[in-house]
Write an enzyme that holds these catalytic residues in place. Structure first.
Site, PDB file in Angstrom:
ATOM      1  N   HIS A 219      49.969  37.632  53.370  1.00  0.00           N
ATOM      2  CA  HIS A 219      49.605  38.160  52.063  1.00  0.00           C
ATOM      3  C   HIS A 219      50.851  38.274  51.196  1.00  0.00           C
ATOM      4  O   HIS A 219      51.928  38.613  51.666  1.00  0.00           O
ATOM      5  CB  HIS A 219      48.876  39.505  52.154  1.00  0.00           C
ATOM      6  CG  HIS A 219      49.575  40.573  52.920  1.00  0.00           C
ATOM      7  ND1 HIS A 219      49.663  40.587  54.303  1.00  0.00           N
ATOM      8  CD2 HIS A 219      50.213  41.687  52.501  1.00  0.00           C
ATOM      9  CE1 HIS A 219      50.312  41.659  54.698  1.00  0.00           C
ATOM     10  NE2 HIS A 219      50.665  42.349  53.612  1.00  0.00           N
TER      11      HIS A 219
ATOM     12  N   GLN B  35      54.810  43.895  58.109  1.00  0.00           N
ATOM     13  CA  GLN B  35      53.540  43.304  57.697  1.00  0.00           C
ATOM     14  C   GLN B  35      52.430  44.191  58.257  1.00  0.00           C
ATOM     15  O   GLN B  35      52.094  44.110  59.430  1.00  0.00           O
ATOM     16  CB  GLN B  35      53.439  41.870  58.232  1.00  0.00           C
ATOM     17  CG  GLN B  35      52.297  41.074  57.680  1.00  0.00           C
ATOM     18  CD  GLN B  35      52.306  39.640  58.214  1.00  0.00           C
ATOM     19  OE1 GLN B  35      53.038  39.299  59.146  1.00  0.00           O
ATOM     20  NE2 GLN B  35      51.477  38.817  57.633  1.00  0.00           N
TER      21      GLN B  35
ATOM     22  N   HIS C  50      52.443  40.014  47.865  1.00  0.00           N
ATOM     23  CA  HIS C  50      52.352  41.141  46.945  1.00  0.00           C
ATOM     24  C   HIS C  50      52.778  40.666  45.557  1.00  0.00           C
ATOM     25  O   HIS C  50      53.844  40.057  45.407  1.00  0.00           O
ATOM     26  CB  HIS C  50      53.314  42.262  47.359  1.00  0.00           C
ATOM     27  CG  HIS C  50      53.000  42.862  48.679  1.00  0.00           C
ATOM     28  ND1 HIS C  50      52.295  44.036  48.811  1.00  0.00           N
ATOM     29  CD2 HIS C  50      53.298  42.445  49.946  1.00  0.00           C
ATOM     30  CE1 HIS C  50      52.171  44.326  50.092  1.00  0.00           C
ATOM     31  NE2 HIS C  50      52.769  43.384  50.806  1.00  0.00           N
TER      32      HIS C  50
ATOM     33  N   VAL D  66      49.224  44.281  57.814  1.00  0.00           N
ATOM     34  CA  VAL D  66      48.040  43.546  58.259  1.00  0.00           C
ATOM     35  C   VAL D  66      48.528  42.165  58.705  1.00  0.00           C
ATOM     36  O   VAL D  66      49.174  41.466  57.924  1.00  0.00           O
ATOM     37  CB  VAL D  66      46.996  43.410  57.129  1.00  0.00           C
ATOM     38  CG1 VAL D  66      45.821  42.550  57.568  1.00  0.00           C
ATOM     39  CG2 VAL D  66      46.514  44.787  56.687  1.00  0.00           C
TER      40      VAL D  66
END
Length: 137
Positions: free
Chosen positions: A96, A90, A98, A92
């Site tokens: 999130h 990961q 994708h 960041v």
């Protein structure tokens, strides 16, 4: 906290946003697997899926579902690849998802994916517009 995805969700720095809602924000990945690769992030900072409040899970994934359809339609793709990492890989530390447009024989194999860039800001803006347009349909 210095979280680039929180900053993007808040409006800075510039990003090619394809969706902004109360629950989530979606924008083009700056280093896409293919043009139209979108990241969907919750507005509220949550590092991993297990950090997302139970009441946020359904609304967040409803946005992911909608973005997956828009990426497929907007990019004239045969399908999509939808994935997330939790801590490991990961890049960041903000949850999130994708959403990557896919086509048969597109060269994506296994988990060793070549990342690319957009040719320029114009190509990225045009790609984002295609996905936004598909969301409006």
């Amino acid at each position: 906290m210095d979280c680039v995805f929180c900053a993007i969700a808040g409006g800075e720095p510039p990003a090619h946003r394809v969706y902004e809602g109360e629950t989530a924000v979606a924008f083009l990945d700056a280093r896409p697997l293919f043009p139209g690769h979108v990241l969907v992030v919750p507005r509220r900072h949550a590092e991993t899926l297990t950090d997302l409040e139970p009441a946020e899970v359904g609304p967040f994934f409803a946005v992911v579902r909608r973005i997956a359809g828009a990426v497929e339609t907007g990019m004239a793709a045969a399908g999509t690849f939808v994935a997330m990492n939790n801590r490991i890989s990961q890049s960041v530390p903000h949850l999130h998802v994708h959403v990557v447009p896919r086509n048969r024989k597109d060269g994506l194999r296994g988990f060793f994916w070549p990342r690319t860039t957009y040719a320029d800001d114009v190509q990225a803006a045009e790609t984002a517009e295609r996905i936004r347009g598909a969301l409006a349909e």
